[in-house]
Design an enzyme around this catalytic site. Structure first.
Site, short mmCIF file in Angstrom:
data_model
loop_
_atom_site.label_atom_id
_atom_site.label_comp_id
_atom_site.label_asym_id
_atom_site.label_seq_id
_atom_site.Cartn_x
_atom_site.Cartn_y
_atom_site.Cartn_z
N TYR A 9 -5.77 4.60 -1.57
CA TYR A 9 -7.17 4.51 -1.11
C TYR A 9 -7.33 4.17 0.37
CZ TYR A 9 -7.07 -0.55 -0.71
OH TYR A 9 -6.77 -1.82 -0.29
N TRP B 103 0.82 -1.21 0.00
CA TRP B 103 0.00 0.00 0.00
C TRP B 103 0.86 1.27 0.00
CZ3 TRP B 103 -1.45 -4.55 2.14
CH2 TRP B 103 -2.74 -5.02 1.85
N HIS C 72 -12.93 -0.72 1.73
CA HIS C 72 -12.23 -1.98 1.97
C HIS C 72 -13.10 -3.09 1.43
CE1 HIS C 72 -9.77 -5.08 3.50
NE2 HIS C 72 -10.53 -5.40 4.52
N CYS D 292 -6.71 -4.67 -1.31
CA CYS D 292 -7.82 -5.46 -0.78
C CYS D 292 -8.70 -6.14 -1.83
CB CYS D 292 -8.67 -4.63 0.18
SG CYS D 292 -9.52 -3.24 -0.59
#
Length: 696
Positions: free
Chosen positions: A529, A236, A330, A272
Site C-alpha cells: 500500500y 513494508w 497513511h 502504519c
C-alpha cells in the site's frame, strides 16, 4: 506507639468517581487533580493524639524539587495548591481521609507512605501503591475535553475503525484498542520505562511525565522499534518471515502482551495502521483523548522541498528511484491537549505519528504538531511540522527517466492529488468523518495558495534543491511542453475480486482536430500500500490511431494466474500507461485497483449476556477452482472474550463452504465489537467484524 492495622483503598467507589472502573485490574487507578478517599484503621484513636504526614512518590529517584515526591500533612482545613490530605471523619478508630493530587502531577505508579509522630517518636509505614492518570474530565488538566460524547469516544471507547484502501476506494477495518484489558495499563507504563529518555536520565524523564506533549512525543518514538526497545518492528517489503503479516493483527492487545512476554523486543511486524492503533491504545489508557486518522495519497517528502518525485521509464514501468514516495494511505494519530509552548489558539488536536519514516532530533519520532498550526502553514514551529505539512500538501511531480541515455524529463506537476479524504471514525458510530478541512484550506482557494507559499518560504533555507528543485511559482506553471493533445484514464469494467480476472479499459481521447497516432506502453505491478513494487504481473505495447476528437477504449485483462503468486495481503495492483504521440510529451496514466476478498461472515447464535457463554458461527466459502489450506481463524474483542482465540480450520476443496462454531464469554454489557481474521495459503488476511449487543 499507635499501629495501623489496615488501609482500605475504597477502590470501587474511587474508580467509579474517577472514570477508571472499566480497567480490569485490582489496582487503585485515579486521575490527577481530583480527590480520592482512603480509610485507615488503627488500634487506638490516632487522629487526636498523633500527627500524620503522607509521602507520595513516583519513579526510581523521587525528589520534592522535581515534583516526583510530595510530603504533606493531614489537615482538617482546606488545602493549598499541590498535594494535600484532609480528614473527612474519625470514628471508631477509623480515619476517613481524602487525598488530592495537583492537576499537573506526573502520571504513573505512585507509592503512598505515612509517617506517624506521637509523644516525640515517629514511625513510617508503606501503605501501598496507586496509579495516577491524566484527567480529561477536569478543566485544570492540560488534556481537558469539554464534550461528554467526545470524551466517551476518545478516552473510554476500547474498539474502533481504521480507514484504509485508496482515495477512489475507501475501505475500513475494525481494531481492538483494548486499553482496559488485564495487564495492558501496566505494559503501557512499561513503554515509558523502556524509552531512551528514561534509560539516559530517569529522574528527569519521570518528572516530565506531567506534560502530555512530552509523553506523546516519547510514545511516538517508543511504539516503533527503530532506536530503542520499542513495541513494533516495521516491514513494508511484502515478505514477513519470522513474524506476522501486518494485515493479520486484529488489535493492540496481542501486540503489547507479546512485547512484554518477549522481554521488550520489538514485535514483528507492523505497518502504519498497526503503529497508530497501538499508539491509540496507550494514549487512551493514560487518559489522553486520542483518535486514529487516515490520509489518502499521503506524501513522504524526504528532502523538505514540498514536492514528491515519482519516476517512470518510457516502457511504463514505475521506478524505485529517489527516496520520495506517495502512499495510497497513511495512518497517524491525533491527541487532544493544550499547547502552552505555542499559545491557546493552537490547543486541541495534535498530530503524533509512530510510524518510522524520518528521524527527528536523531530518533524516529514525530509530533506533536498542532493541526490548527498545520492549516496555517507554520512549518517552523514544534514539532516536525514540515514533514506532516508535506504529507497533506506536497506537489506530485512525474518524471520520465530514460536509463539508456541517462536523460530525465519532467512530465507533469499535480498540486491536487496529495492529502485527500483525511478520515477518522465518527463519534458514537462507525461512519467516516472527513476532517480534511481541519488540515488545509479548500484545494485551489486563495488561502491554500497563500499558506503553501508561506510554508515554502519558511522551509527554503533547509530545503536541499537538487535536480528536483521547485521554484516559488511551481504550483501555477504548466509542464515545459505545450498542452497534451490526448488524455487518458483507466476505467474498471469488471468486478474486482481475488481469484477473478482483473478487467479494465484504457480510455484514450484525442483532444485535437487532427489525426493522432499514439504508442502506448503499459505495465501492471502488484504493490504494497505504500507504493513498494512487488512484481510485474502484466505488460503490453500497442499503437493506436485516433481520428479527430475520437475516444476509444482498449481492454486490459489480467488473469488470476498472472497475479496470484505476487499479490500481497494489500490486494493492490498498480497499472500504468505511458502514451506517446510523436514529437509530443508523454501522457502518463495510472491507477491503483484494490481487489475484494471473499466474504467472511460472523453471526451470533443467541442473545449475548454478561457471564453467559454464547456461540458464534463463522461462514466462509472458497471461491477458487483450487483447494485452500493452512487455514487459521483468529478472533478477539474486548469485553467479549479474554485474550484471543486461534482456531485451525480444515482445508477447503474448490468452492467448498466452511462453518466453524466457537464460544465467547462476554464480561461487559453494551455494544461490543468482535473481530476476526481468516488466513490461508491463497488469502493472507480476510477481515470481518460484528457488533454484538450484550445484555446485563
Amino acid at each position: 506507639m499507635s499501629e495501623l492495622q489496615n488501609i482500605n483503598w475504597q477502590t470501587a467507589s474511587n474508580r467509579q468517581a474517577h472514570h477508571t472502573n472499566k480497567f480490569y485490574s485490582r489496582d487503585l487507578i485515579v486521575r490527577r487533580g481530583q480527590p480520592f478517599y482512603i480509610s485507615l484503621k488503627s488500634n487506638q484513636n490516632l487522629g487526636s493524639r498523633a500527627s500524620l504526614t503522607f509521602i507520595a512518590s513516583t519513579g526510581p529517584y523521587p525528589s520534592e524539587s522535581a515534583k516526583t515526591k510530595a510530603v504533606f500533612p493531614l489537615s482538617s482545613g482546606t488545602r493549598s495548591s499541590g498535594w494535600g490530605a484532609q480528614l473527612v471523619s474519625n470514628e471508631n478508630n477509623v480515619l476517613n481521609i481524602s487525598i488530592l493530587s495537583p492537576a499537573n502531577a506526573p502520571i504513573g505508579r505512585y507509592t503512598l507512605g505515612i509517617q506517624i509522630s506521637a509523644q516525640g517518636s515517629a514511625s513510617t509505614q508503606n501503605l501501598g501503591t496507586f496509579i495516577l492518570l491524566f484527567n480529561p474530565w477536569l478543566q485544570a488538566d492540560a488534556v481537558f475535553m469539554n464534550n461528554q460524547a467526545e470524551r466517551e469516544e476518545y478516552v473510554q471507547e476500547d474498539a474502533g475503525i481504521i480507514f484504509v484502501g485508496s482515495a477512489n476506494r475507501i475501505g475500513m477495518i475494525g481494531w481492538n484498542f483494548g486499553q482496559f484489558e488485564e495487564g495492558i495499563l501496566n505494559i503501557c507504563l512499561a513503554v515509558l520505562d523502556n524509552s531512551l529518555n528514561f534509560r539516559r536520565d530517569p529522574a528527569t524523564d519521570v518528572a516530565r511525565r506531567s506534560d502530555p506533549k512530552y509523553v506523546g512525543r516519547v510514545l511516538s518514538a517508543m511504539i516503533n522499534g527503530n532506536d530503542d526497545n520499542g513495541v513494533i518492528s516495521g516491514n513494508w517489503s511484502g515478505s514477513y518471515p519470522g513474524g506476522r503479516d501486518p494485515r493479520n493483527w486484529n488489535g493492540s492487545v496481542e501486540i503489547l502482551k507479546e512485547w512484554q512476554r518477549s522481554g521488550f523486543r520489538p514485535v514483528r511486524y507492523g505497518q502504519c495502521w498497526v503503529f497508530a492503533g497501538t499508539l491509540n491504545t496507550v494514549l487512551r489508557s493514560f487518559g489522553i483523548p486520542s483518535r486514529v486518522i487516515t490520509n489518502f495519497n499521503s506524501a513522504h517528502d524526504t528532502d523538505g522541498n514540498l514536492s514528491v518525485d515519482v519516476y517512470y521509464d518510457p516502457m511504463g514501468r514505475p521506478m524505485d528511484k529517489g527516496s520520495d514516495s506517495v502512499w495510497n494511505f497513511h495512518v497517524w494519530n491525533e491527541a487532544w491537549f493544550v499547547r502552552t509552548d505555542l499559545g491557546p489558539s493552537y490547543n486541541g488536536w495534535q498530530v503524533l505519528d509512530a510510524t518510522p519514516q524520518e528521524r527527528s532530533q536523531g530518533v524516529f519520532q514525530c509530533g506533536p504538531a498542532s493541526v490548527i498550526a498545520l492549516r496555517e502553514g507554520n512549518v517552523d514551529w514544534d514539532f516536525d511540522m514540515p514533514f506532516i505539512f508535506a504529507e497533506v500538501n506536497a506537489d506530485r511531480i512525474t518524471w520520465i527517466y530514460n536509463a539508456s541515455n541517462g536523460t530525465m524529463k519532467k512530465n507533469s506537476s499535480d498540486s491536487h492529488t496529495i492529502g485527500r479524504y483525511i478520515s477518522t471514525k465518527a463519534v458514537g458510530s462507525n461512519s467516516r468523518m472527513d476532517v480534511t478541512e481541519k488540515y488545509k484550506y479548500p484545494e485551489g482557494s486563495s488561502q491554500e495558495r497563500r499558506v503553501f507559499e508561506k510554508a515554502l518560504g519558511k522551509m527554503k533555507p533547509s530545503a536541499s534543491f537538487g535536480p528536483t528543485s521547485v521554484s516559488m511559482s511551481t504550483r501555477s506553471e504548466r509542464r515545459e511542453d505545450r498542452d497534451p493533445s490526448i488524455s487518458g484514464k483507466f476505467k474498471v469494467t469488471g468486478i474486482l475480486e481475488v481469484g477473478k480476472e482483473v478487467s479494465l479499459a484504457l480510455i484514450l481521447k484525442n483532444l485535437t482536430s487532427d489525426k493522432k497516432t499514439v504508442m502506448v506502453n503499459m505495465t501492471a505491478w502488484t504493490i504494497v500500500y505504500n507504493g513498494t513494487l512487488v512484481h510485474e504481473v502484466w505488460k503490453d505495447s500497442i499503437t493506436i490511431s485516433l481520428d479527430p476528437k475520437e475516444e476509444i477504449q482498449h481492454p486490459v485483462k489480467i488473469s488470476y494466474a498472472q497475479y496470484e503468486k505476487h499479490l500481497k495481503a494489500d490486494n493492490m495492483i498498480r497499472t500504468t500507461a505511458v502514451c506517446q504521440v510523436t514529437n509530443e510529451a508523454e501522457v502518463v496514466v495510472e491507477r491503483v485497483v484494490i481487489l475484494d476478498n471473499p466474504t467472511l461472515t460472523l453471526e451470533v447464535l443467541d442473545q449475548a449476556q454478561v457471564q453467559k457463554p454464547v456461540n458464534v458461527r463463522m461462514l466462509f466459502s472458497n471461491p477458487l477452482d483450487e483447494p485452500v489450506k493452512d487455514c487459521v481463524l483468529m478472533v478477539e474483542g474486548s469485553g467479549l472474550l479474554l485474550g484471543s482465540l486461534k482456531i485451525d480450520v480444515p482445508a477447503l476443496r474448490p468452492k467448498e463452504r466452511s462453518r466453524v462454531r466457537f464460544e465467547i464469554l462476554p464480561t461487559r454489557s453494551g455494544t461490543k465489537q468482535l473481530l476476526a481474521d481468516f488466513s490461508c495459503n491463497k488469502f493472507p488476511a480476510i477481515k470481518a467484524m460484528l457488533s454484538i449487543d450484550v445484555a446485563k
